[in-house]
Write an enzyme that holds these catalytic residues in place. Sequence first.
Site, PDB file in Angstrom:
ATOM      1  CB  VAL A 120      -2.248   3.308  -3.442  1.00  0.00           C
ATOM      2  CG1 VAL A 120      -1.263   4.406  -3.101  1.00  0.00           C
ATOM      3  CG2 VAL A 120      -3.536   3.897  -4.021  1.00  0.00           C
ATOM      4  N   PRO A 121       0.673   1.482  -4.728  1.00  0.00           N
ATOM      5  CG  PRO A 121       2.137   1.661  -6.539  1.00  0.00           C
ATOM      6  CD  PRO A 121       0.804   2.142  -6.029  1.00  0.00           C
ATOM      7  CB  CYS A 122       2.720   1.394   0.202  1.00  0.00           C
ATOM      8  SG  CYS A 122       1.673   0.012   0.666  1.00  0.00           S
ATOM      9  CG  HIS A 123       4.256  -3.310  -3.471  1.00  0.00           C
ATOM     10  ND1 HIS A 123       2.958  -2.888  -3.717  1.00  0.00           N
ATOM     11  CD2 HIS A 123       4.783  -3.645  -4.676  1.00  0.00           C
ATOM     12  CE1 HIS A 123       2.723  -2.983  -5.017  1.00  0.00           C
ATOM     13  NE2 HIS A 123       3.811  -3.438  -5.623  1.00  0.00           N
ATOM     14  NE  ARG A 124       4.784  -0.790  -8.306  1.00  0.00           N
ATOM     15  CZ  ARG A 124       3.825  -0.426  -9.143  1.00  0.00           C
ATOM     16  NH1 ARG A 124       3.621   0.859  -9.425  1.00  0.00           N
ATOM     17  NH2 ARG A 124       3.068  -1.353  -9.708  1.00  0.00           N
TER      18      ARG A 124
END
Length: 162
Positions: A120-124
């Site tokens: 779940v790409p919170c880095h984006r």
Amino acid sequence: MRWTVLDTPIGAFSVATDHDGVCGAHFGRVESAAESPTDGVSGQAVAELRAYFAGELTGFTVPVEVPRGSEFERAVWREMTRIPYGETLTYGEVARRVGDPGAARAVGVACNRNPVPVIVPCHRIVGAGGKLVGFGGGLPRKVTLLELEAGVALRRAWLPEG
């Protein structure tokens, strides 16, 4: 719940699975983590994470089942999965997309509470103007993840297949 640890370009990364899917992930080594499984959901999660870090996978298909989080947090986590690989949105843009334009800071809190980072790409999600601010795994890891995705996206856009 079963924890598995992988060695990745961002250091040790642990992923938790149960019979329904991925239910957690952690930057670093979880003491109870086993070496890489080859079967079931755990095996799928490990295979997909390895392919992601190798630049071969741009979208996860392993099921994710997180039984916690407020309705707002879960809406933010769902929205994170809609951010295309190699792209970013700001906290404010995510707040607007989940229907609460004034909740950019709350989006930041939800990012920090994301129980399944990378998948779940919170880095984006970045700060206003594209600034790199805050990341539960540390900004160097965020930079590495964004650089990985940007490089893969550029190669796929510019180089002919084959």
